[in-house]
Design a protein around this motif. Structure first.
Motif, short mmCIF file in Angstrom:
data_model
loop_
_atom_site.label_atom_id
_atom_site.label_comp_id
_atom_site.label_asym_id
_atom_site.label_seq_id
_atom_site.Cartn_x
_atom_site.Cartn_y
_atom_site.Cartn_z
N ASP A 153 -11.52 -6.29 5.46
CA ASP A 153 -10.73 -6.87 6.56
C ASP A 153 -11.47 -8.04 7.21
O ASP A 153 -10.86 -9.06 7.57
N TYR A 166 -0.84 1.09 6.25
CA TYR A 166 -2.28 0.85 6.35
C TYR A 166 -3.06 2.13 6.11
O TYR A 166 -4.07 2.14 5.40
N PHE A 169 -0.85 -6.91 6.24
CA PHE A 169 -1.02 -5.78 7.16
C PHE A 169 -2.08 -6.05 8.22
O PHE A 169 -1.99 -5.52 9.33
#
Length: 219
Positions: free
Chosen positions: A172, A134, A112
């Motif tokens: 992330d 997400y 993602f």
């Protein structure tokens, strides 16, 4: 009737196999570049076979997003649910996410993260599907923090949305830096950055200690 059911079962099996390859491929080369022709070549199947299964590039991309979301649930959400709601589940979610990226459940790291870069400025059904998946992860983490606050495991003044946002940002960043460098060191750094945020929010020492004790370099 048995013959029809057999064809359907074979078709479902073919679809699953092709989608597994599609998700792996998209994590490396980008979802926007995923097409019936490219997938057929990568999966060693005919273009007509892929076209029969999906019909169009957009339908293929949407099916790939859903297949990727299911793989994410299997590797991150479901393992964490063995822990009770609260701080222990939060730690399990963070640990499972790190393992998901570190162990390359998708060859290109987090599917993602790559898909968001591809479609963040491209409106349409595929972008909407990526954003929904997400957002679902972000919401699940935020709600989990909220449960920990309600149960008194985190301080009452903790901002659940902000804490979840910080966790996701650190994860992330670790994923992006690891994919770029080929090193697991960013995951160790992410743990060291996440731990003080848990401590500051009032998480029990034993939970934070177990989270920090995982050796991502040796995993």
């Amino acid at each position: 009737m048995d013959q029809v059911d057999g064809r359907r079962l074979r078709g479902d099996a073919s679809r699953r196999v092709v989608l597994e390859r599609a998700a792996d491929l998209a994590s490396v080369e980008g979802l926007d570049g995923l097409s019936i022709g490219r997938l057929a070549a990568a999966a060693d199947v005919s273009k007509s076979g892929v076209a029969t299964l999906f019909g169009s590039k957009e339908r293929l991309q949407l099916a790939t997003v859903e297949a990727a979301a299911q793989r994410f649930r299997e590797h991150v959400l479901e393992p964490a649910r063995v822990e009770p709601r609260g701080v222990r589940r939060i730690a399990a979610l963070l640990d499972a996410w790190i393992a998901y990226s570190r162990d390359r459940v998708f060859p290109g790291g987090c599917f993602f993260a790559a898909a968001l870069v591809d479609f963040d400025a491209k409106p349409g059904p595929v972008r909407d599907a990526i954003a929904a998946a997400y957002r679902s992860w972000n919401d699940y983490l935020r709600i989990s923090v909220g449960y920990a606050i309600e149960q008194g495991e985190l301080d009452a003044g903790t901002d659940a949305a902000l804490l979840a946002f910080e966790f996701v940002a650190l994860l992330d960043a670790a994923n992006a830096q690891s994919v770029m460098s080929g090193s697991a060191e960013p995951y160790a750094l992410a743990r060291r950055a996440i731990a003080p945020r848990l401590v500051a929010a009032g998480a029990p020492d034993d939970v934070v200690r177990r989270f920090l004790e995982v050796d991502d370099l040796a995993a």
